[in-house]
Enzyme design. Structure first.
Site, PDB file in Angstrom:
ATOM      1  N   HIS A   1      50.203  41.409  40.833  1.00  0.00           N
ATOM      2  CA  HIS A   1      49.378  41.668  42.006  1.00  0.00           C
ATOM      3  C   HIS A   1      48.488  40.473  42.306  1.00  0.00           C
ATOM      4  O   HIS A   1      48.340  40.052  43.452  1.00  0.00           O
ATOM      5  CB  HIS A   1      48.530  42.920  41.761  1.00  0.00           C
ATOM      6  CG  HIS A   1      47.657  43.310  42.907  1.00  0.00           C
ATOM      7  ND1 HIS A   1      46.521  42.606  43.269  1.00  0.00           N
ATOM      8  CD2 HIS A   1      47.733  44.345  43.778  1.00  0.00           C
ATOM      9  CE1 HIS A   1      45.955  43.178  44.307  1.00  0.00           C
ATOM     10  NE2 HIS A   1      46.670  44.236  44.646  1.00  0.00           N
ATOM     11  N   GLY A   2      47.849  39.929  41.284  1.00  0.00           N
ATOM     12  CA  GLY A   2      46.982  38.772  41.450  1.00  0.00           C
ATOM     13  C   GLY A   2      45.505  39.094  41.566  1.00  0.00           C
ATOM     14  O   GLY A   2      44.666  38.240  41.317  1.00  0.00           O
ATOM     15  N   ASP A   3      45.180  40.322  41.953  1.00  0.00           N
ATOM     16  CA  ASP A   3      43.785  40.797  41.972  1.00  0.00           C
ATOM     17  C   ASP A   3      43.818  42.293  41.697  1.00  0.00           C
ATOM     18  O   ASP A   3      43.527  43.109  42.579  1.00  0.00           O
ATOM     19  CB  ASP A   3      43.129  40.498  43.319  1.00  0.00           C
ATOM     20  CG  ASP A   3      41.631  40.837  43.316  1.00  0.00           C
ATOM     21  OD1 ASP A   3      41.104  41.223  42.253  1.00  0.00           O
ATOM     22  OD2 ASP A   3      41.003  40.734  44.384  1.00  0.00           O
ATOM     23  N   PRO A   4      44.170  42.674  40.447  1.00  0.00           N
ATOM     24  CA  PRO A   4      44.476  44.070  40.141  1.00  0.00           C
ATOM     25  C   PRO A   4      43.254  44.928  39.853  1.00  0.00           C
ATOM     26  O   PRO A   4      43.338  45.911  39.107  1.00  0.00           O
ATOM     27  CB  PRO A   4      45.363  43.944  38.906  1.00  0.00           C
ATOM     28  CG  PRO A   4      44.774  42.756  38.183  1.00  0.00           C
ATOM     29  CD  PRO A   4      44.371  41.802  39.277  1.00  0.00           C
TER      30      PRO A   4
ATOM     31  N   ASN B   1      41.645  47.825  44.642  1.00  0.00           N
ATOM     32  CA  ASN B   1      42.872  47.460  45.335  1.00  0.00           C
ATOM     33  C   ASN B   1      44.021  48.426  45.096  1.00  0.00           C
ATOM     34  O   ASN B   1      45.157  48.147  45.494  1.00  0.00           O
ATOM     35  CB  ASN B   1      43.271  46.039  44.958  1.00  0.00           C
ATOM     36  CG  ASN B   1      42.275  45.028  45.470  1.00  0.00           C
ATOM     37  OD1 ASN B   1      41.587  45.273  46.449  1.00  0.00           O
ATOM     38  ND2 ASN B   1      42.180  43.889  44.802  1.00  0.00           N
TER      39      ASN B   1
END
Length: 258
Positions: free
Chosen positions: A182-185, A189
């Protein structure tokens, strides 16, 4: 740590956002640590920053000039990921003459895992975050993903952005399993259905291929900020994995750097 969460009571509405609203109800719902704002246009429901029922509303992300937020890159990632898993549908994105940018997406069913309802029921919320992250990792095909989020790529981007990368950052551990991260979990989010199951993911601006612990280390770390201590193992259980202190420590240090 820079602030990220609900915006202050008084928020200046940038001119492009006011134009996009076209007189419809406009509600600021999120302020991120880089000064970016998210607004909700139309629709109904509280949702802790996301919609409750997919009732025709829109979300608009706005990034001030010089913030480093690349909304065009996020639009590209959303368009790709949407073929495989529930993420927002991009309506449009653009920039103004000053360099500020915006991204317009359709509202999705569900409410944020940090809405008032789910913060009052952290067990359900944390399990949904873990199960949703596992589903995301299983659904997004690594071999077809054109985006990367490896350690080297993140460090290079950080250096180009003028960030201070400490010389004593240890060597990365061997990869456990490559997935599309995801990259920003962080919990905000993940969206949840009314029954407490995960519904969708938002804010995929850093999505890319990396070790799954790059996501897991941050997702577990973030549980304390949103729900209090003691929820890390619950998230890992819902994901279906045992703790890995070594990889967790490394990817948390990397997150703090990048």
């Amino acid at each position: 740590m820079p602030y990220s969460g609900p915006p202050p009571a008084t928020v200046h509405v940038p001119a492009p956002i006011a134009t996009l609203a076209e007189g419809r109800p406009l509600l600021p719902v999120w302020l991120n640590e880089l000064g970016g704002l998210t607004f909700r246009i139309g629709g109904g429901g509280e949702g802790g920053g996301r919609g409750e029922g997919g009732d025709g509303g829109l979300f608009v992300k706005w990034a001030p000039a010089g913030s480093g937020l690349d909304l065009a890159a996020e639009a590209e990632r959303l368009d790709w990921a949407r073929r495989f898993t529930p993420v927002p549908h991009v309506r449009e994105h653009g920039t103004d003459a000053d360099g500020a940018a915006w991204l317009v997406t359709d509202e999705l069913p569900g409410s944020s895992a940090v809405s008032d309802r789910w913060k009052a029921d952290p067990g359900t919320a944390v399990r949904a975050v873990g199960a949703g992250l596992r589903a995301l990792h299983e659904r997004l095909p690594v071999t077809e993903c054109p985006f990367g989020w490896s350690v080297d790529q993140r460090l290079e981007r950080a250096r180009r952005a003028g960030m201070d990368v400490p010389a004593d950052l240890p060597e990365p551990p061997p990869v456990d399993r490559l997935v599309v991260c995801h990259g920003d979990p962080c919990a905000p989010n993940t969206l949840l259905h009314e029954d407490g199951s995960w519904s969708a993911h938002v804010d995929l601006g850093a999505l890319g291929v990396a070790d799954r612990w790059a996501d897991l280390a941050v997702a577990t770390w973030n549980t304390e900020a949103n729900y209090g201590p003691g929820w890390e193992d619950t998230l890992l259980d819902a994901y279906g994995i045992a703790p890995d202190p070594h990889r967790t420590d490394f990817y948390r240090r990397l997150w703090s750097v990048t």
